[in-house]
Design an enzyme around this catalytic site. Structure first.
Site, short mmCIF file in Angstrom:
data_model
loop_
_atom_site.label_atom_id
_atom_site.label_comp_id
_atom_site.label_asym_id
_atom_site.label_seq_id
_atom_site.Cartn_x
_atom_site.Cartn_y
_atom_site.Cartn_z
CG HIS A 308 -2.08 0.93 1.07
ND1 HIS A 308 -2.00 2.28 1.32
CD2 HIS A 308 -3.34 0.70 0.65
CE1 HIS A 308 -3.17 2.84 1.07
NE2 HIS A 308 -4.00 1.91 0.66
CG ASP A 366 -8.19 -4.49 -2.78
OD1 ASP A 366 -7.36 -3.56 -2.78
OD2 ASP A 366 -9.40 -4.34 -2.98
C1 SDX Z 1 -6.13 -0.09 -3.00
O1 SDX Z 1 -4.56 4.58 -2.29
C2 SDX Z 1 -5.41 3.90 -1.63
O2 SDX Z 1 -5.78 4.26 -0.54
C3 SDX Z 1 -5.93 2.64 -2.34
C4 SDX Z 1 -6.91 1.79 -1.55
C5 SDX Z 1 -8.19 2.53 -1.28
O3 SDX Z 1 -8.90 2.13 -0.34
O4 SDX Z 1 -8.54 3.43 -2.09
O5 SDX Z 1 -6.34 1.40 -0.31
C6 SDX Z 1 -7.30 0.52 -2.32
O6 SDX Z 1 -5.89 0.23 -4.14
C7 SDX Z 1 -5.24 -1.05 -2.23
C8 SDX Z 1 -3.99 -1.52 -3.08
C9 SDX Z 1 -4.50 -2.64 -4.02
N1 SDX Z 1 -3.44 -3.00 -5.01
C10 SDX Z 1 -2.80 -4.18 -4.94
O7 SDX Z 1 -2.96 -5.02 -4.05
C11 SDX Z 1 -1.86 -4.44 -6.13
C12 SDX Z 1 -0.50 -4.94 -5.62
N2 SDX Z 1 0.17 -3.84 -4.90
C13 SDX Z 1 1.10 -3.01 -5.66
O8 SDX Z 1 0.71 -2.76 -6.97
C14 SDX Z 1 1.56 -1.79 -4.85
O9 SDX Z 1 1.88 -2.22 -3.60
C15 SDX Z 1 0.65 -0.57 -4.71
C16 SDX Z 1 0.12 -0.09 -6.03
C17 SDX Z 1 -0.51 -0.92 -3.83
C18 SDX Z 1 1.46 0.53 -4.04
O10 SDX Z 1 2.32 1.00 -4.98
P1 SDX Z 1 3.48 2.05 -4.57
O11 SDX Z 1 3.24 2.71 -3.27
O12 SDX Z 1 3.71 2.93 -5.75
O13 SDX Z 1 4.69 1.13 -4.27
P2 SDX Z 1 5.69 0.67 -5.36
O14 SDX Z 1 4.92 0.13 -6.53
O15 SDX Z 1 6.65 1.80 -5.63
O16 SDX Z 1 6.44 -0.53 -4.64
C19 SDX Z 1 7.48 -0.24 -3.75
C20 SDX Z 1 8.42 -1.46 -3.87
C21 SDX Z 1 8.79 -1.76 -5.32
O17 SDX Z 1 10.05 -2.38 -5.29
P3 SDX Z 1 11.34 -1.45 -5.66
O18 SDX Z 1 11.06 -0.81 -7.00
O19 SDX Z 1 11.42 -0.40 -4.54
O20 SDX Z 1 12.51 -2.40 -5.66
O21 SDX Z 1 7.71 -2.62 -3.40
C22 SDX Z 1 7.54 -3.54 -4.47
C23 SDX Z 1 7.78 -2.79 -5.76
O22 SDX Z 1 8.32 -3.67 -6.75
N3 SDX Z 1 6.14 -4.00 -4.39
C24 SDX Z 1 5.75 -5.26 -4.53
C25 SDX Z 1 4.36 -5.23 -4.33
N4 SDX Z 1 3.96 -3.97 -4.09
C26 SDX Z 1 5.07 -3.20 -4.15
N5 SDX Z 1 6.43 -6.40 -4.81
C27 SDX Z 1 5.69 -7.53 -4.88
N6 SDX Z 1 4.35 -7.59 -4.68
C28 SDX Z 1 3.66 -6.46 -4.41
N7 SDX Z 1 2.33 -6.50 -4.23
#
Ligand code: SDX
Length: 431
Positions: A308, A366
């Site tokens: 998140h 989720d």
């Molecule tokens: C919702 O904003 C809100 O409040 C949203 C929400 C709401 O109520 O409205 O809470 C609802 O959207 C919840 C999130 C649902 N999405 C997912 O479950 C999809 C999987 N999660 C990722 O796509 C990600 O964690 C996000 C989109 C949720 C957050 O993205 P960020 O904050 O931009 O984080 P990032 O993508 O920059 O990740 C940081 C690091 C990265 O590695 P590095 O580039 O630093 O090496 O963490 C890794 C990412 O590769 N990473 C993951 C991961 N999520 C982040 N690696 C593996 N699995 C994951 N799920």
């Protein structure tokens, strides 16, 4: 308005710029950069808005470190345990918990706005049966802009009120009818003798051929899912609604834009993607393979339902959702659901893995919602429509707050331009 007694000094080249600091009720201080371009001839750069506040708001607050979510100051775990969705809707819309009389009036108003204009059925029938229900919701909610002309003048507080009530009241009917259309069953009309959650379950699962009694444990779980998804600060879809609304656009069109944004798998589409991932994993012995893929920089795969932008220890909604999952599956006699078993083992293994601990990745809202919704009989394609239905009150509350803000201007971000410098046109014969 926040306290602005402090200032920040930005010094670069031969410039030194004083910027006011706003100290909020809770959360980090905010440096006000509105005069930065005029005084310093520079922009700031923050493409994902990781450090940028786009507005002032009094509706919801998240403390990502403490795993705290407050709606008008009330913590989500107390609201999920003691309140119910329409009362939370009133709280988000009006800022205070309602008296018994205010709540009765509000529930009566919402209940008596749940029907759609009869002609709107034709919009559903224009879709292929295999259309994703989110495509149908975007289309039908957008079409409301062509039907409810008496609630689109956003300068009129009364019309804003009516548009708010219509959207909250009609979204369950739209979502349920999108589902019914996708399975070739007749639309079931809303009933005024049912609660908001009972009505939605009845419109989804009742058929004309037999009476459908809503199980109170399922309607309570449904109502809790609505409550847990109601609002969440300036997430991507809420920011979309605010930006669309800042141009003065039709309120129904603005909410349709929010639905479109929520559909993405990185946002509201994650509940569908998470359950599909759990089904692909299939059995707990395949979990290490998927965790390895999630950690592999060269593999775009991510663990859906994990991570998140704001929560960096745990998502308080996931904690409550996990309790509901146990209750619902126990009621349905599927507590041995293989998907739930895989989900719980995935959570255990992921949280024990240094990669997820270092990157502060853990189950979000989720992760468990899909398990409950599937156990209740919904197809995965209906998971995000249910999220959209729940979040409508958040979008509408934030929309109303922005329209009432005297400092509101059209949203128009600047950019870091790294394209071609000025150059003259070259005729084709000279290229
Ligand atoms: C919702 O904003 C809100 O409040 C949203 C929400 C709401 O109520 O409205 O809470 C609802 O959207 C919840 C999130 C649902 N999405 C997912 O479950 C999809 C999987 N999660 C990722 O796509 C990600 O964690 C996000 C989109 C949720 C957050 O993205 P960020 O904050 O931009 O984080 P990032 O993508 O920059 O990740 C940081 C690091 C990265 O590695 P590095 O580039 O630093 O090496 O963490 C890794 C990412 O590769 N990473 C993951 C991961 N999520 C982040 N690696 C593996 N699995 C994951 N799920």
């Amino acid at each position: 308005m926040a306290d602005t007694s402090k200032t920040a000094t930005l010094t670069f080249e031969d410039k030194s710029i004083e910027l006011p600091i706003h100290s909020p009720t809770a959360g980090p201080d905010v440096i006000d950069i509105r005069k930065l371009y005029a005084q310093g001839d520079v922009f700031t750069y923050d493409p994902g808005f990781t450090s940028t506040a786009a507005c002032e708001s009094t509706i919801t607050f998240i403390d990502g470190e403490k795993g705290e979510l407050l709606h008008r100051g009330y913590p989500i775990d107390q609201l999920a345990a003691k309140s119910h969705y329409l009362e939370v809707c009133y709280l988000l819309l009006y800022g205070e918990l309602p008296t018994a009389e205010q709540l009765e009036t509000f529930e009566h108003t919402i209940t008596h706005h749940t029907m759609l204009h009869e002609q709107m059925q034709y919009f559903f029938r224009g879709f292929r049966r295999d259309a994703h229900p989110m495509a149908v919701m975007v289309g039908v909610v957008g079409a409301m802009a062509a039907f409810y002309h008496d609630s689109t003048d956003i300068s009129d507080p009364y019309q804003r009120e009516v548009a708010s009530h219509r959207l909250i009241a009609k979204m369950p009917t739209i979502a349920a009818w999108a589902y019914k259309y996708s399975i070739g069953q007749p639309f079931v009309y809303p009933r005024n003798d049912l609660t908001y959650a009972e009505n939605f379950l009845h419109m989804c699962f009742a058929v004309p051929a037999a009476e459908y009694k809503v199980d109170p444990i399922l309607s309570r779980a449904m109502d809790r899912i609505f409550t847990l998804h109601a609002d969440h600060e300036q997430n991507a879809s809420t920011s979309t609604v605010r930006l669309a609304s800042s141009s003065g656009a039709n309120p129904f069109a603005c909410i349709a834009a929010g639905i479109a944004c929520l559909w993405g798998p990185a946002h509201g589409g994650a509940n569908q993607a998470c359950l599909e991932m759990l089904k692909e994993i299939g059995t707990p012995d395949r979990i290490p393979e998927f965790i390895a893929r999630a950690k592999d920089k060269d593999d775009p795969f991510r663990l859906m339902g994990f991570g998140h932008r704001v929560y960096k220890n745990f998502d308080p909604r996931a904690t409550v959702m996990k309790q509901s999952a146990d209750e619902v599956l126990d009621l349905l006699g599927v507590e041995n659901n293989p998907i739930l078993a895989t989900a719980k083992e995935l959570e255990t293994q992921a949280l024990a893995d240094p990669y997820f601990a270092e990157k502060k990745l853990f189950p979000n809202v989720d992760f468990y919602s899909g398990i409950i919704l599937e156990a209740m009989g919904f197809p995965t394609s209906m998971f995000t429509p249910i999220f959209a239905l729940s979040r409508t009150v958040g979008w509408v509350s934030q929309w109303k707050e922005q329209l009432a803000d005297p400092t509101m201007r059209i949203g128009r971000p600047r950019q870091l331009y790294t394209g071609a410098p000025f150059r003259d046109y070259v005729e084709v014969e000279n290229r």
